[in-house]
Motif scaffolding. Structure first.
Motif, mmCIF file in Angstrom:
data_model
loop_
_atom_site.group_PDB
_atom_site.id
_atom_site.type_symbol
_atom_site.label_atom_id
_atom_site.label_comp_id
_atom_site.label_asym_id
_atom_site.label_seq_id
_atom_site.Cartn_x
_atom_site.Cartn_y
_atom_site.Cartn_z
ATOM 1 N N ASP A 42 14.314 -12.347 -22.896
ATOM 2 C CA ASP A 42 15.062 -12.412 -24.426
ATOM 3 C C ASP A 42 14.349 -13.425 -25.209
ATOM 4 O OD1 ASP A 42 16.998 -11.437 -23.401
ATOM 5 O OD2 ASP A 42 18.136 -13.652 -23.170
ATOM 6 N N PHE A 43 12.922 -14.120 -24.704
ATOM 7 C CA PHE A 43 12.575 -15.098 -25.413
ATOM 8 C C PHE A 43 11.396 -14.165 -26.074
ATOM 9 C CE2 PHE A 43 8.839 -18.468 -26.191
ATOM 10 C CZ PHE A 43 9.186 -19.250 -26.267
ATOM 11 N N ALA A 44 10.687 -13.254 -25.379
ATOM 12 C CA ALA A 44 9.253 -11.847 -25.514
ATOM 13 C C ALA A 44 9.889 -10.977 -26.541
ATOM 14 C CB ALA A 44 9.308 -11.437 -24.543
ATOM 15 N N ALA A 45 11.099 -10.863 -26.738
ATOM 16 C CA ALA A 45 11.477 -9.863 -27.350
ATOM 17 C C ALA A 45 12.113 -10.026 -28.887
ATOM 18 C CB ALA A 45 13.406 -9.325 -27.086
ATOM 19 N N MET A 46 12.405 -12.247 -28.774
ATOM 20 C CA MET A 46 12.046 -12.724 -30.003
ATOM 21 C C MET A 46 10.602 -13.335 -30.712
ATOM 22 S SD MET A 46 15.207 -14.242 -32.001
ATOM 23 C CE MET A 46 15.342 -15.795 -32.945
ATOM 24 N N LEU A 66 6.968 -18.154 -38.428
ATOM 25 C CA LEU A 66 6.502 -16.680 -38.067
ATOM 26 C C LEU A 66 7.740 -15.093 -38.605
ATOM 27 C CD1 LEU A 66 7.460 -17.248 -34.466
ATOM 28 C CD2 LEU A 66 5.553 -17.876 -35.512
ATOM 29 N N GLY A 67 6.715 -14.517 -39.134
ATOM 30 C CA GLY A 67 7.453 -13.992 -40.278
ATOM 31 C C GLY A 67 8.462 -13.099 -39.627
ATOM 32 N N VAL A 72 12.829 -4.855 -36.107
ATOM 33 C CA VAL A 72 13.789 -4.834 -36.642
ATOM 34 C C VAL A 72 14.593 -4.468 -37.637
ATOM 35 C CG1 VAL A 72 15.970 -6.219 -36.112
ATOM 36 C CG2 VAL A 72 13.475 -6.274 -34.888
ATOM 37 N N PRO A 73 15.934 -3.823 -38.395
ATOM 38 C CA PRO A 73 15.958 -4.464 -39.495
ATOM 39 C C PRO A 73 16.559 -5.216 -40.218
ATOM 40 C CG PRO A 73 16.107 -1.575 -38.299
ATOM 41 C CD PRO A 73 16.116 -2.629 -37.639
#
Length: 281
Positions: A42-46, A66-67, A72-73
């Motif tokens: 979950d951390f990596a995906a974020m 972070l942009g 992720v639309p």
């Protein structure tokens, strides 16, 4: 624990190597570092897919803005927030460099480099949050003004409400952010105020003198690259230099640099405070 000058030095040193790079991967050798999300996946995906837009600091927190994730639309920005605690350290490793033994979090970058967060005592933490979640985080929301954002009037009002000793008030991050034991001792000596004086008993002149001392001491420490007592190093592996300019911190028994009387110490707010009985009233 790295205080405001050390974290500011780290942020300035990391920025040229991080801003504009895309996070392409996150490895977590020690999941204890994750304060949210707490699952590695979950951390990596974020974090993955985001471009690092800026590197900054709030109090003792290191903040990477972070942009949005293009994959992720409708995604919005995020913040990667690190609390270094006692022994957290950063460096940027080049492509092919072996991962350090004490690495807790590895942020892989689009240029092949890796931002390495190492932490000998394993107290440091990392979070990926939306800006809204950062603002709502209890710790972040409770922080007082930065030293340069604290107006004389606000400083007077904050101390006037405190029955605690002035050293404890300076260490209270809800009063003024970023000050720890080193810079509290040095600021109180510069302002000629005893650390055990009740904050509410300071005169308006003393409070204004103390605020100016805090600002001057913090600025001088940043200019020197922070203070190295044991573990702190800049991301380039260099020791700070402000420890060479300490007037009182850690010098109990030494002659006062102003009057030559022996410096003394006392326990205040659970921390050792060094001061001069003659110069600090």
């Amino acid at each position: 624990m790295p205080e405001l000058p050390e974290v500011e030095t780290i942020a300035r040193a990391l920025a040229p190597g991080l801003v504009g790079r895309v996070i392409v991967g996150v490895d977590v050798p020690d999941a204890k570092v994750l304060a949210g999300p707490k699952r590695r996946a979950d951390f990596a995906a974020m974090a993955v897919g985001r471009t690092i837009q800026s590197v900054g600091r709030r109090a003792k927190l290191l903040l990477l803005t972070l942009g949005p994730r293009p994959q992720v639309p409708g995604d919005g920005p995020a913040v990667l927030a690190f609390h270094l605690k006692m022994t957290g350290r950063f460096h940027i490793a080049p492509p092919g460099a072996p991962d350090p033994d004490r690495a807790r979090l590895l942020v892989r970058l689009s240029d092949g480099n890796t931002l390495v967060f190492a932490d000998l005592r394993r107290f440091g933490t990392a979070r990926v949050l939306t800006p809204e979640a950062l603002s709502a985080w209890d710790f972040h929301a409770s922080l007082g003004p930065e030293p340069w954002d604290m107006t004389p009037q606000a400083f007077e009002e904050a101390l006037g409400r405190k029955s605690t000793r002035i050293k404890a008030a300076l260490l209270d991050q809800t009063v003024i952010a970023g000050i720890g034991n080193i810079y509290a001792d040095e600021s109180l000596f510069a302002a000629r105020i005893r650390p055990d004086t009740p904050a509410k008993d300071l005169t308006p002149a003393q409070r204004q003198r103390l605020l100016k001392a805090v600002q001057n001491v913090i600025a001088a420490a940043i200019a020197a690259g922070g203070s190295t007592i044991r573990d702190y190093r800049t991301p380039d592996g260099v020791e700070g230099g402000f420890q060479n300019h300490f007037q009182v911190y850690g010098k109990s028994g030494d002659p006062c640099p102003a009057c030559a009387a022996p410096l003394t110490h006392a326990k205040i707010a659970g921390r050792t405070s060094t001061y001069c009985r003659k110069c600090q009233k």
